[in-house]
Design a protein around this motif. Structure first.
Motif, PDB file in Angstrom:
ATOM      1  N   MET A  68       0.838  -1.209   0.000  1.00 45.86           N
ATOM      2  CA  MET A  68       0.000   0.000   0.000  1.00 45.86           C
ATOM      3  C   MET A  68       0.868   1.252   0.000  1.00 45.86           C
ATOM      4  SD  MET A  68      -2.797   1.570   0.007  1.00 45.86           S
ATOM      5  CE  MET A  68      -3.520   2.866   0.942  1.00 45.86           C
ATOM      6  N   CYS A  69       0.266   2.351  -0.439  1.00 45.24           N
ATOM      7  CA  CYS A  69       0.968   3.644  -0.444  1.00 45.24           C
ATOM      8  C   CYS A  69      -0.116   4.719  -0.430  1.00 45.24           C
ATOM      9  CB  CYS A  69       1.835   3.771  -1.689  1.00 45.24           C
ATOM     10  SG  CYS A  69       2.588   5.405  -1.858  1.00 45.24           S
ATOM     11  N   GLY A  70      -0.249   5.399   0.684  1.00 45.29           N
ATOM     12  CA  GLY A  70      -1.355   6.352   0.824  1.00 45.29           C
ATOM     13  C   GLY A  70      -1.302   7.465  -0.203  1.00 45.29           C
ATOM     14  N   ASN A  71      -0.161   8.116  -0.312  1.00 43.86           N
ATOM     15  CA  ASN A  71      -0.032   9.188  -1.309  1.00 43.86           C
ATOM     16  C   ASN A  71      -0.159   8.631  -2.722  1.00 43.86           C
ATOM     17  OD1 ASN A  71       0.341  11.535   0.302  1.00 43.86           O
ATOM     18  ND2 ASN A  71       2.389  10.810   0.811  1.00 43.86           N
ATOM     19  N   GLY A  72       0.357   7.415  -2.914  1.00 48.35           N
ATOM     20  CA  GLY A  72       0.254   6.783  -4.230  1.00 48.35           C
ATOM     21  C   GLY A  72      -1.183   6.556  -4.648  1.00 48.35           C
ATOM     22  N   THR A  73      -2.036   6.218  -3.678  1.00 42.19           N
ATOM     23  CA  THR A  73      -3.447   5.995  -4.045  1.00 42.19           C
ATOM     24  C   THR A  73      -4.097   7.292  -4.509  1.00 42.19           C
ATOM     25  OG1 THR A  73      -4.305   6.413  -1.799  1.00 42.19           O
ATOM     26  CG2 THR A  73      -3.697   4.122  -2.374  1.00 42.19           C
ATOM     27  N   ARG A  74      -3.679   8.411  -3.916  1.00 43.71           N
ATOM     28  CA  ARG A  74      -4.277   9.684  -4.310  1.00 43.71           C
ATOM     29  C   ARG A  74      -3.823  10.079  -5.711  1.00 43.71           C
ATOM     30  NH1 ARG A  74      -3.358  14.073  -1.856  1.00 43.71           N
ATOM     31  NH2 ARG A  74      -1.345  13.601  -0.890  1.00 43.71           N
ATOM     32  N   ALA A  75      -2.536   9.894  -5.977  1.00 41.71           N
ATOM     33  CA  ALA A  75      -2.028  10.209  -7.324  1.00 41.71           C
ATOM     34  C   ALA A  75      -2.639   9.265  -8.367  1.00 41.71           C
ATOM     35  CB  ALA A  75      -0.506  10.086  -7.332  1.00 41.71           C
ATOM     36  N   CYS A  76      -2.690   7.975  -8.003  1.00 41.00           N
ATOM     37  CA  CYS A  76      -3.217   6.951  -8.924  1.00 41.00           C
ATOM     38  C   CYS A  76      -4.681   7.209  -9.261  1.00 41.00           C
ATOM     39  CB  CYS A  76      -3.030   5.600  -8.252  1.00 41.00           C
ATOM     40  SG  CYS A  76      -3.688   4.218  -9.160  1.00 41.00           S
ATOM     41  N   ALA A  77      -5.461   7.598  -8.262  1.00 42.02           N
ATOM     42  CA  ALA A  77      -6.894   7.853  -8.487  1.00 42.02           C
ATOM     43  C   ALA A  77      -7.077   9.034  -9.444  1.00 42.02           C
ATOM     44  CB  ALA A  77      -7.589   8.126  -7.156  1.00 42.02           C
ATOM     45  N   HIS A  78      -6.272  10.070  -9.248  1.00 45.13           N
ATOM     46  CA  HIS A  78      -6.369  11.240 -10.148  1.00 45.13           C
ATOM     47  C   HIS A  78      -5.978  10.842 -11.570  1.00 45.13           C
ATOM     48  CE1 HIS A  78      -5.353  15.186 -11.877  1.00 45.13           C
ATOM     49  NE2 HIS A  78      -6.225  15.656 -11.020  1.00 45.13           N
ATOM     50  N   TYR A  79      -4.931  10.029 -11.676  1.00 49.04           N
ATOM     51  CA  TYR A  79      -4.481   9.536 -12.993  1.00 49.04           C
ATOM     52  C   TYR A  79      -5.599   8.725 -13.654  1.00 49.04           C
ATOM     53  CZ  TYR A  79      -1.803   6.713 -16.369  1.00 49.04           C
ATOM     54  OH  TYR A  79      -1.348   6.093 -17.520  1.00 49.04           O
ATOM     55  N   ALA A  80      -6.196   7.807 -12.897  1.00 48.21           N
ATOM     56  CA  ALA A  80      -7.231   6.925 -13.459  1.00 48.21           C
ATOM     57  C   ALA A  80      -8.429   7.738 -13.937  1.00 48.21           C
ATOM     58  CB  ALA A  80      -7.665   5.905 -12.407  1.00 48.21           C
ATOM     59  N   TYR A  81      -8.853   8.702 -13.117  1.00 43.08           N
ATOM     60  CA  TYR A  81     -10.038   9.509 -13.478  1.00 43.08           C
ATOM     61  C   TYR A  81      -9.747  10.376 -14.711  1.00 43.08           C
ATOM     62  CZ  TYR A  81     -13.781  12.952 -13.158  1.00 43.08           C
ATOM     63  OH  TYR A  81     -14.838  13.781 -13.446  1.00 43.08           O
ATOM     64  N   THR A  82      -8.580  11.024 -14.716  1.00 45.34           N
ATOM     65  CA  THR A  82      -8.286  11.957 -15.819  1.00 45.34           C
ATOM     66  C   THR A  82      -7.908  11.223 -17.107  1.00 45.34           C
ATOM     67  OG1 THR A  82      -6.020  12.180 -15.006  1.00 45.34           O
ATOM     68  CG2 THR A  82      -7.604  13.865 -14.308  1.00 45.34           C
ATOM     69  N   ASN A  83      -7.658   9.926 -16.982  1.00 45.55           N
ATOM     70  CA  ASN A  83      -7.414   9.119 -18.196  1.00 45.55           C
ATOM     71  C   ASN A  83      -8.612   8.227 -18.542  1.00 45.55           C
ATOM     72  OD1 ASN A  83      -4.440   9.349 -19.243  1.00 45.55           O
ATOM     73  ND2 ASN A  83      -4.299   9.452 -16.993  1.00 45.55           N
ATOM     74  N   ASP A  84      -9.772   8.559 -17.928  1.00 49.20           N
ATOM     75  CA  ASP A  84     -11.027   7.821 -18.217  1.00 49.20           C
ATOM     76  C   ASP A  84     -10.901   6.319 -17.962  1.00 49.20           C
ATOM     77  OD1 ASP A  84     -11.460  10.033 -21.008  1.00 49.20           O
ATOM     78  OD2 ASP A  84     -12.370  10.179 -18.996  1.00 49.20           O
ATOM     79  N   LEU A  85     -10.121   5.973 -16.954  1.00 45.73           N
ATOM     80  CA  LEU A  85      -9.981   4.552 -16.584  1.00 45.73           C
ATOM     81  C   LEU A  85     -10.893   4.186 -15.426  1.00 45.73           C
ATOM     82  CD1 LEU A  85      -6.072   4.371 -16.691  1.00 45.73           C
ATOM     83  CD2 LEU A  85      -7.673   3.582 -18.466  1.00 45.73           C
ATOM     84  N   ALA A  86     -11.463   5.223 -14.775  1.00 46.96           N
ATOM     85  CA  ALA A  86     -12.341   4.976 -13.614  1.00 46.96           C
ATOM     86  C   ALA A  86     -13.204   6.221 -13.392  1.00 46.96           C
ATOM     87  CB  ALA A  86     -11.501   4.686 -12.369  1.00 46.96           C
ATOM     88  N   PRO A  87     -14.334   6.068 -12.704  1.00 45.84           N
ATOM     89  CA  PRO A  87     -15.171   7.215 -12.342  1.00 45.84           C
ATOM     90  C   PRO A  87     -14.505   8.012 -11.209  1.00 45.84           C
ATOM     91  CG  PRO A  87     -16.095   5.209 -11.429  1.00 45.84           C
ATOM     92  CD  PRO A  87     -14.949   4.781 -12.305  1.00 45.84           C
ATOM     93  N   SER A  88     -15.042   9.163 -10.863  1.00 51.26           N
ATOM     94  CA  SER A  88     -14.394  10.005  -9.840  1.00 51.26           C
ATOM     95  C   SER A  88     -14.416   9.350  -8.460  1.00 51.26           C
ATOM     96  CB  SER A  88     -15.081  11.375  -9.777  1.00 51.26           C
ATOM     97  OG  SER A  88     -16.457  11.203  -9.502  1.00 51.26           O
ATOM     98  N   THR A  89     -15.427   8.513  -8.213  1.00 51.55           N
ATOM     99  CA  THR A  89     -15.431   7.681  -7.007  1.00 51.55           C
ATOM    100  C   THR A  89     -15.127   6.263  -7.457  1.00 51.55           C
ATOM    101  OG1 THR A  89     -17.044   9.068  -5.849  1.00 51.55           O
ATOM    102  CG2 THR A  89     -16.798   6.791  -5.072  1.00 51.55           C
ATOM    103  N   MET A  90     -13.973   5.729  -6.999  1.00 56.26           N
ATOM    104  CA  MET A  90     -13.511   4.464  -7.559  1.00 56.26           C
ATOM    105  C   MET A  90     -13.062   3.496  -6.467  1.00 56.26           C
ATOM    106  SD  MET A  90      -9.857   5.798  -9.070  1.00 56.26           S
ATOM    107  CE  MET A  90     -10.565   7.363  -9.582  1.00 56.26           C
ATOM    108  N   ASN A  91     -13.037   2.246  -6.851  1.00 55.83           N
ATOM    109  CA  ASN A  91     -12.497   1.189  -5.986  1.00 55.83           C
ATOM    110  C   ASN A  91     -11.430   0.445  -6.778  1.00 55.83           C
ATOM    111  OD1 ASN A  91     -14.339   1.092  -3.496  1.00 55.83           O
ATOM    112  ND2 ASN A  91     -15.797   1.141  -5.186  1.00 55.83           N
TER     113      ASN A  91
END
Ligand code: API
Length: 249
Positions: A68-91
């Motif tokens: 796990m990586c707390g900061n990594g999850t925040r960066a990864c979520a932003h990457y996924a959303y802005t690259n249309d790989l996931a919705p803004s609320t994601m699992n």
């Protein structure tokens, strides 16, 4: 391959997505190298997963993997959303289990995995320690002066307990008690500008000792402001992330 560099409160990552799930530890060493690579504390690889929005593979800059990586999850979520790989609320699936993140412009909040206290309190090297797993293992000591942070001492404790090492200080502010944290990160083998699961570990220790409230501002080495909240025994970690650049080679 296209790579994106992110900074999450100074903890920085190279991120890319692929259909190929394999060991990327050698790529992590090359891409994270700060003189001959892009330079980062870690590499995050997004791959498809049938039971979540995606799965991630996380590597420290030395090529070691971490659950796990707390900061990594925040960066990864932003990457996924802005690259249309996931919705803004994601699992998404991590080595520590399913992680929920919510993206609101440049602010991302992650619900961390349930903390597991490994050692409640013990004394070593002249400090009182608390060992907790907030997705990865963290040693925490609360001090009156963050200059007591010492690289060699942290390295000794890191290897003896196979954990990241955090020094935390409680300070008064206009917002009440806040936490300032310095972290020696396993797999980087040095102090990073921020460590999310480390800040969460320090917050949990200070909150358990009734030294900070259930919602507290926490400031890592970078000085950026993060919010840690404890709601029904669950830790929420919120703050800004920055997409630094994208490159291909
Ligand atoms: N270096 C850590 C993983 C990254 C944790 C940190 N970057 C965070 O934001 O939680 C370890 O190997 O345990």
């Amino acid at each position: 391959m296209t790579y994106t560099k992110y900074s999450a409160s100074g903890n920085d990552f190279v991120i890319f997505h692929t259909f190929t799930k394999k060991d990327y530890s050698q790529e992590a060493i090359k891409l994270c190298n700060r003189t001959e690579g892009i330079g980062a504390d870690g590499l995050i690889v997004l791959v498809p997963n049938e039971n979540a929005d995606f799965e991630w593979l996380f590597y420290n800059s030395d090529g070691s993997d971490a659950s796990m990586c707390g900061n990594g999850t925040r960066a990864c979520a932003h990457y996924a959303y802005t690259n249309d790989l996931a919705p803004s609320t994601m699992n998404f699936l991590t080595g520590a289990g399913l992680i929920k993140s919510i993206v609101e412009n440049s602010i991302v909040e992650t619900q961390l995995t349930a903390p597991i206290v490994i050692k409640e309190e013990f004394k070593q090297e002249g400090f009182t320690w608390y060992l907790v797993d907030t997705g990865v293992p963290h040693l925490v000591t609360i001090v009156d002066d963050l200059e007591k942070y010492d690289h060699d001492l942290c390295a000794k404790m890191r290897y003896e307990h196979n954990a990241n090492v955090n020094f935390a200080k409680i300070e008064d502010s206009k917002d009440g008690k806040v936490l300032k944290v310095r972290t020696y990160e396993r797999g980087v083998e040095g102090e990073t500008q921020a460590c999310g699961t480390g800040m969460a570990a320090c917050f949990l220790r200070a909150n358990n000792l009734n030294l900070v409230k259930d919602k507290t501002f926490v400031y890592p080495k970078s000085g950026e402001e993060l919010t840690l909240s404890l709601i029904d025994s669950t830790i929420y970690f919120k703050g800004a992330v920055k997409k630094v650049f994208t490159t291909s080679f």
